[in-house]
Each structure stands twice: as structure tokens, then as C-alpha cells.
Design a protein around this motif. Structure first.
Motif, short mmCIF file in Angstrom:
data_model
loop_
_atom_site.label_atom_id
_atom_site.label_comp_id
_atom_site.label_asym_id
_atom_site.label_seq_id
_atom_site.Cartn_x
_atom_site.Cartn_y
_atom_site.Cartn_z
N GLU A 53 0.86 -1.18 0.00
CA GLU A 53 0.00 0.00 0.00
C GLU A 53 0.89 1.22 0.00
O GLU A 53 1.93 1.24 0.65
N ARG A 103 -5.51 -5.11 5.57
CA ARG A 103 -6.81 -4.44 5.45
C ARG A 103 -7.88 -5.51 5.34
O ARG A 103 -7.60 -6.67 5.04
N CYS A 148 0.77 5.84 -0.72
CA CYS A 148 -0.05 7.02 -0.47
C CYS A 148 0.56 8.21 -1.20
O CYS A 148 1.78 8.39 -1.18
N THR A 163 0.48 -3.86 4.06
CA THR A 163 -0.49 -3.37 5.04
C THR A 163 -1.69 -4.30 5.06
O THR A 163 -2.23 -4.64 4.00
N PHE A 170 -1.91 5.23 6.46
CA PHE A 170 -1.79 3.78 6.34
C PHE A 170 -0.65 3.22 7.19
O PHE A 170 -0.71 2.08 7.64
N HIS A 200 -8.52 3.12 2.95
CA HIS A 200 -7.40 4.05 2.99
C HIS A 200 -7.91 5.50 2.96
O HIS A 200 -7.48 6.33 3.77
#
Length: 181
Positions: free
Chosen positions: A88, A102, A90, A100, A142, A132
Motif C-alpha cells: 500500500e 486491510r 499514499c 499493510t 496507512f 485508505h
């Protein structure tokens, strides 16, 4: 519309909670259009209003298959306990990706820019995007979901990232009256 500057890690606005949208007006439609333009410019999967310094509960996304959308005042539900683990990243922490965990399946409920109820069902990548971006609206990044060792590694990588370096300060070789003695 226009692109807006994406706020980077360390900007205090990224840790603030966004306010509920109460006016579904032209200003909101312009914000959503700007978010889409900015997301296309940055080539990302999702972008929350907080990432451009606007503390309103709005985000947009662009799917892998060319679909795009937005959600105002999102609330997440999880139909099961299944998890996914994968990289992940950003736009506010550019160029860095960390595995990550999730939820695999997510249901996001909210509204469109006209105030009409909207539900988005996400699985896999789309579920990750919904979680996210909603996290951004709550001031959560995150890297906050990483285990302690991975978070430590992520923070080290952020400190060393080229985009996170202080600008070079050059001192004038000329004497300036009243400023330097």
C-alpha cells in the motif's frame, strides 16, 4: 477544473479529522472535480480532501478498469472478517510502499455530490482504497496500521526520502546592514 497541491507527510492537516459535508452545492462539485483532476495528475488510486488541505469528508477514486467515483460523508461496514495483506502506498508519502493488512471486503455508504444516497461495494484493491481514503478523513495514515517493526522501518524510509529533505539554505556572501553584525 484544477489540480491542487497534495500535502505531504508531516503536514498537520493530514492528522486532523474532517468535518461532515452539510452543503451539497457548487463548491462541493468543484472540490470533487479538482480532486479528480489532481488524482489523474498524480496517477493515484484515491485522494481524500484532507490531502489537499480541505477538512471535509469527501474522497475520489479511480479504479484499475477505468471506473471513477466519489463519496461524501462515507461510513464503512465490513460484511466479514476476511483480511488481505499487500503493498500500500499514499500520495502523501510518495514513492514508498509497505505491506499493510486491510479487510478484504468493504461496503462504503455515503452520498454523491447532489446529496443522493450512494453505496460502494469493494473487494480486494477497491476495498483497500475505500478504507485508505476513509482513514484519511479521520486523520489516520496507512502506516498507522503497520506492526511496530514495519512502522519503524516506514518512518526511517520517510525520513530518508528525497521529497522529505529540508531545502538547502544558501547564505549571501555580501554583508547585509541591520541583519548581520
Amino acid at each position: 477544473m484544477a489540480t491542487r497541491a497534495v500535502r505531504l507527510f508531516g503536514d498537520p492537516v493530514l492528522r486532523q479529522q474532517a468535518s461532515e459535508v452539510v452543503d451539497f452545492d457548487a463548491q462541493l462539485r468543484h472540490l470533487v472535480a479538482d480532486l479528480h483532476d489532481t488524482l489523474y495528475d498524480q496517477d493515484g488510486a484515491g485522494l481524500a480532501a484532507t490531502q489537499v488541505g480541505v477538512l471535509q469528508r469527501v474522497f475520489v477514486w479511480h479504479g484499475a478498469d477505468g471506473e471513477e467515483g466519489h463519496l461524501v460523508n462515507p461510513v464503512l461496514e465490513f460484511p466479514d472478517e476476511e483480511l488481505q495483506d499487500g503493498p500500500e502506498g499514499c500520495l502523501s508519502i510518495p514513492g514508498l510502499y509497505f505491506d499493510t493488512k486491510r479487510r478484504l471486503n468493504t461496503i462504503a455508504k455515503g452520498y454523491d455530490v447532489h446529496g443522493r444516497p450512494l453505496q460502494v461495494v469493494g473487494e480486494g484493491r477497491m476495498a483497500r482504497v475505500l478504507q485508505h481514503e476513509t482513514d484519511h478523513l479521520d486523520g489516520v495514515l496507512f502506516i498507522d496500521h503497520l506492526d511496530p517493526d514495519a512502522r519503524k522501518e516506514a518512518k526511517r524510509a520517510i525520513r530518508e526520502a528525497e521529497w522529505n529533505q529540508p531545502p538547502e539554505i544558501r547564505v549571501s556572501p555580501h554583508r547585509v546592514r541591520g541583519v548581520l553584525s
